[in-house]
Write an enzyme that holds these catalytic residues in place. Structure first.
Site, PDB file in Angstrom:
ATOM      1  N   GLU A   1     -19.339 -21.737   8.581  1.00  0.00           N
ATOM      2  CA  GLU A   1     -18.996 -21.157   7.552  1.00  0.00           C
ATOM      3  C   GLU A   1     -19.017 -19.675   7.728  1.00  0.00           C
ATOM      4  OE1 GLU A   1     -19.675 -22.466   3.430  1.00  0.00           O
ATOM      5  OE2 GLU A   1     -20.168 -20.290   2.908  1.00  0.00           O
TER       6      GLU A   1
ATOM      7  N   ARG B   1     -23.608 -20.046   7.796  1.00  0.00           N
ATOM      8  CA  ARG B   1     -24.334 -21.395   7.863  1.00  0.00           C
ATOM      9  C   ARG B   1     -23.379 -22.536   8.518  1.00  0.00           C
ATOM     10  NH1 ARG B   1     -23.869 -22.870   1.172  1.00  0.00           N
ATOM     11  NH2 ARG B   1     -21.966 -22.010   0.933  1.00  0.00           N
TER      12      ARG B   1
ATOM     13  N   ARG C   1     -14.130 -12.404  -2.558  1.00  0.00           N
ATOM     14  CA  ARG C   1     -14.371 -12.845  -1.128  1.00  0.00           C
ATOM     15  C   ARG C   1     -13.920 -14.241  -0.825  1.00  0.00           C
ATOM     16  NH1 ARG C   1     -19.663 -14.084   0.196  1.00  0.00           N
ATOM     17  NH2 ARG C   1     -20.617 -14.213  -2.107  1.00  0.00           N
TER      18      ARG C   1
ATOM     19  N   ARG D   1     -31.840 -11.797  -9.584  1.00  0.00           N
ATOM     20  CA  ARG D   1     -33.289 -12.149  -9.453  1.00  0.00           C
ATOM     21  C   ARG D   1     -33.340 -12.695  -7.915  1.00  0.00           C
ATOM     22  NH1 ARG D   1     -32.777 -17.469 -11.049  1.00  0.00           N
ATOM     23  NH2 ARG D   1     -35.304 -17.798 -11.201  1.00  0.00           N
TER      24      ARG D   1
ATOM     25  N   TYR E   1     -17.392 -16.602 -11.301  1.00  0.00           N
ATOM     26  CA  TYR E   1     -17.787 -17.852 -10.384  1.00  0.00           C
ATOM     27  C   TYR E   1     -18.258 -18.962 -11.488  1.00  0.00           C
ATOM     28  CZ  TYR E   1     -20.137 -21.129  -7.344  1.00  0.00           C
ATOM     29  OH  TYR E   1     -20.346 -22.193  -6.772  1.00  0.00           O
TER      30      TYR E   1
HETATM   31  P1  FDA Z   1     -10.396 -24.548  -8.822  1.00  0.00           P
HETATM   32  O1  FDA Z   1     -10.142 -23.319  -7.872  1.00  0.00           O
HETATM   33  O2  FDA Z   1     -10.850 -25.582  -8.415  1.00  0.00           O
HETATM   34  O3  FDA Z   1      -8.904 -25.057  -9.196  1.00  0.00           O
HETATM   35  C1  FDA Z   1      -7.598 -24.148  -9.657  1.00  0.00           C
HETATM   36  C2  FDA Z   1      -6.344 -24.864  -9.013  1.00  0.00           C
HETATM   37  O4  FDA Z   1      -5.486 -23.788  -9.604  1.00  0.00           O
HETATM   38  C3  FDA Z   1      -6.245 -24.713  -7.619  1.00  0.00           C
HETATM   39  O5  FDA Z   1      -6.143 -26.147  -7.175  1.00  0.00           O
HETATM   40  C4  FDA Z   1      -5.303 -24.135  -7.093  1.00  0.00           C
HETATM   41  O6  FDA Z   1      -4.221 -24.547  -6.212  1.00  0.00           O
HETATM   42  C5  FDA Z   1      -4.375 -23.908  -8.683  1.00  0.00           C
HETATM   43  N1  FDA Z   1      -3.388 -22.890  -8.647  1.00  0.00           N
HETATM   44  C6  FDA Z   1      -3.715 -21.504  -8.636  1.00  0.00           C
HETATM   45  N2  FDA Z   1      -2.665 -20.626  -8.687  1.00  0.00           N
HETATM   46  C7  FDA Z   1      -1.670 -21.874  -9.066  1.00  0.00           C
HETATM   47  C8  FDA Z   1      -0.273 -21.449  -9.274  1.00  0.00           C
HETATM   48  N3  FDA Z   1       0.407 -20.397  -9.129  1.00  0.00           N
HETATM   49  N4  FDA Z   1       0.490 -22.542  -9.577  1.00  0.00           N
HETATM   50  C9  FDA Z   1      -0.070 -23.773  -9.301  1.00  0.00           C
HETATM   51  N5  FDA Z   1      -1.445 -24.094  -9.362  1.00  0.00           N
HETATM   52  C10 FDA Z   1      -2.096 -22.905  -8.941  1.00  0.00           C
HETATM   53  N6  FDA Z   1     -19.782 -25.927  -7.431  1.00  0.00           N
HETATM   54  C11 FDA Z   1     -20.810 -26.580  -7.769  1.00  0.00           C
HETATM   55  O7  FDA Z   1     -21.117 -26.925  -8.709  1.00  0.00           O
HETATM   56  N7  FDA Z   1     -21.562 -27.197  -6.562  1.00  0.00           N
HETATM   57  C12 FDA Z   1     -21.506 -26.533  -5.354  1.00  0.00           C
HETATM   58  O8  FDA Z   1     -22.049 -26.790  -4.383  1.00  0.00           O
HETATM   59  C13 FDA Z   1     -20.168 -25.781  -5.340  1.00  0.00           C
HETATM   60  N8  FDA Z   1     -19.983 -25.137  -4.077  1.00  0.00           N
HETATM   61  C14 FDA Z   1     -18.695 -24.343  -3.960  1.00  0.00           C
HETATM   62  C15 FDA Z   1     -18.586 -23.680  -2.638  1.00  0.00           C
HETATM   63  C16 FDA Z   1     -17.441 -22.998  -2.526  1.00  0.00           C
HETATM   64  C17 FDA Z   1     -17.021 -22.267  -1.172  1.00  0.00           C
HETATM   65  C18 FDA Z   1     -16.648 -22.498  -3.586  1.00  0.00           C
HETATM   66  C19 FDA Z   1     -15.556 -21.618  -3.511  1.00  0.00           C
HETATM   67  C20 FDA Z   1     -17.127 -23.121  -4.898  1.00  0.00           C
HETATM   68  C21 FDA Z   1     -17.954 -23.999  -4.939  1.00  0.00           C
HETATM   69  N9  FDA Z   1     -18.378 -24.633  -6.427  1.00  0.00           N
HETATM   70  C22 FDA Z   1     -19.451 -25.216  -6.354  1.00  0.00           C
HETATM   71  C23 FDA Z   1     -17.566 -24.217  -7.599  1.00  0.00           C
HETATM   72  C24 FDA Z   1     -16.460 -25.231  -7.839  1.00  0.00           C
HETATM   73  O9  FDA Z   1     -15.515 -25.256  -6.531  1.00  0.00           O
HETATM   74  C25 FDA Z   1     -15.694 -24.854  -9.004  1.00  0.00           C
HETATM   75  O10 FDA Z   1     -16.641 -24.895 -10.093  1.00  0.00           O
HETATM   76  C26 FDA Z   1     -14.631 -25.364  -9.522  1.00  0.00           C
HETATM   77  O11 FDA Z   1     -13.507 -25.230  -8.320  1.00  0.00           O
HETATM   78  C27 FDA Z   1     -14.114 -24.733 -10.793  1.00  0.00           C
HETATM   79  O12 FDA Z   1     -12.770 -25.465 -11.067  1.00  0.00           O
HETATM   80  P2  FDA Z   1     -11.591 -24.612 -11.444  1.00  0.00           P
HETATM   81  O13 FDA Z   1     -10.744 -25.835 -11.957  1.00  0.00           O
HETATM   82  O14 FDA Z   1     -11.949 -23.628 -12.373  1.00  0.00           O
HETATM   83  O15 FDA Z   1     -10.860 -24.093 -10.186  1.00  0.00           O
END
Ligand code: FDA
Length: 388
Positions: free
Chosen positions: A312, A289, A258, A175, A360
């Site tokens: 970015e 941005r 991405r 949407r 995501y």
């Molecule tokens: P997350 O990616 O944070 O953590 C996973 C961890 O696993 C990482 O630290 C990584 O290093 C680790 N890992 C991976 N492989 C591994 C391995 N082999 N051994 C050890 N460690 C390992 N959300 C929101 O609510 N508002 C917002 O404005 C934004 N903005 C935003 C911008 C951008 C650019 C992104 C990419 C994302 C957001 N988000 C967001 C989303 C937010 O970042 C997301 O919800 C959380 O990071 C999710 O948390 P997780 O723990 O799932 O993953």
């Protein structure tokens, strides 16, 4: 190893699980992360020259309508009353986003009422609609008409995906919200704000428990670690929040992502752009941005003569890149189904978070999913299998 649960990944998903298991069940939890900091992508740190908090992996705005999540996060931090607003620059002019009555009236140099604007956009959408929607452009034009699509969606989307929107699948957008009033709040959730003393302070409080040990710069797949964490699979439950395809050595093929490149700069001016986020809608500007971090915290005592900005850029991720947004092509979806079948064969490992489930997730969704995983999987698991 003297531990009841291993958590791979110190992001919001992993830390929520660790915190609940330590506090509610008294479990001993080891959390590992391959990065040298906790917090996953929500990590922030202070830029040393200015003292301004910078979100290291792109701007993070907290918002949710989930009362359970809101109550939970408020046990670790209080929130400011920040309300997110975004503007976009198109052909040398600044417009408010998401597209609203202000955007429409400025764009068409008019003073339409809500009813008149709605009629205009419906008419333009009907004019542009094609019998068979074959791509993102067809869909977007059918939703908001060609003029607004070409100004605010086409080139920005092309930059985000490095692909002409006519070559992108229609389902990339479901949407395109248009507001027929002047409300330009970006989110419409019940709760919104930024952590008063920053993301890292919040996240550190989640991990601050005598039963939680955090090991940084520790990769789950590095077989040369002092204690091989991978050997624990089969001995204690593992919550894995790394990339699902990596876990299975890409046996079903890699999933596509991405990534983003960030270019940070300290600028010797008190205010660079007057707002936290300015999008650039046109292709003549390469970045998508600019974030200006001081505007996220107007309540803080930041320097009046300096600011930090971050440009970015968006592109497809290659092997060594940070995976940020799932691309989610038909091939990816097929591969994901096959990975899910393989996950079902791993009873001792719980896959979670955005990398572990290839979707995501906003922060509140990652936290909400982790709370559910705790209640529905971990609590019952440890109730029947009480630690010694
Ligand atoms: P997350 O990616 O944070 O953590 C996973 C961890 O696993 C990482 O630290 C990584 O290093 C680790 N890992 C991976 N492989 C591994 C391995 N082999 N051994 C050890 N460690 C390992 N959300 C929101 O609510 N508002 C917002 O404005 C934004 N903005 C935003 C911008 C951008 C650019 C992104 C990419 C994302 C957001 N988000 C967001 C989303 C937010 O970042 C997301 O919800 C959380 O990071 C999710 O948390 P997780 O723990 O799932 O993953």
């Amino acid at each position: 190893m003297n531990v009841d649960l291993v958590v791979v990944g110190a992001g919001f998903f992993g830390l929520t699980v660790a915190e609940r298991c330590a506090n509610e069940l008294g479990l001993r939890v080891v959390v590992i992360d391959k990065r040298d900091h906790i917090g996953g992508n929500a990590y922030s740190s202070v830029e040393p020259e200015t003292g301004i908090e910078v979100h290291r992996y792109g701007a993070h705005l907290f918002h949710t309508s989930n009362k359970v999540v809101w109550d939970y996060v408020n046990t670790f931090t209080s929130f400011t009353d920040y309300r997110h607003r975004v503007y976009t620059t198109h052909k040398g002019e600044v417009f408010p986003l998401p597209i609203n009555l202000g955007t429409i009236n400025q764009f068409f140099h008019s003073a339409y009422s809500p009813t008149e604007a709605r009629a205009l956009i419906s008419e333009q959408a009907a004019e542009g609609a094609v019998a068979t929607v074959a791509n993102l452009e067809d869909k977007a034009v059918a939703l908001i008409g060609r003029p607004l699509y070409e100004a605010f969606i086409r080139d920005y989307t092309a930059k985000q995906w490095q692909t002409d929107p006519r070559e992108l699948p229609a389902e990339v957008i479901s949407r395109l919200p248009v507001r027929y009033n002047y409300d330009n709040r970006y989110f419409s959730d019940t709760y919104e704000g930024l952590p008063v003393d920053g993301y890292t302070a919040w996240i550190e409080r989640m991990a601050d428990h005598p039963n939680i040990e955090v090991r940084l710069s520790t990769d789950f797949f590095d077989l040369d670690q002092e204690i091989n964490i991978r050997d624990t699979v089969g001995t204690v439950p593992v919550v894995y929040t790394g990339p699902v395809d990596r876990y299975f050595d890409y046996s079903e093929g890699p999933l596509s992502w991405r990534t983003l490149d960030f270019e940070e700069e300290v600028v010797q001016t008190g205010d660079y752009q007057g707002t936290p986020v300015m999008n650039y809608a046109d292709t003549d500007v390469e970045y998508t941005r600019i974030h200006e971090f001081k505007h996220f915290h107007p309540e803080r005592d930041y320097p009046a003569d300096k600011t930090v900005i971050m440009r970015e850029y968006s592109r497809f991720a290659e092997d060594a890149d940070e995976p940020y947004y799932p691309v989610n092509t038909a091939v990816d979806r097929e591969r994901l189904l096959r990975y899910r079948e393989r996950i079902a064969e791993q009873p001792n490992v719980i896959f979670g978070g955005r990398l572990g489930t290839y979707q995501y997730l906003d922060m509140h969704m990652a936290i909400g999913a982790a709370l559910s995983t705790f209640e529905n999987k971990l609590r019952p698991l440890f109730a029947t299998d009480a630690p010694a």
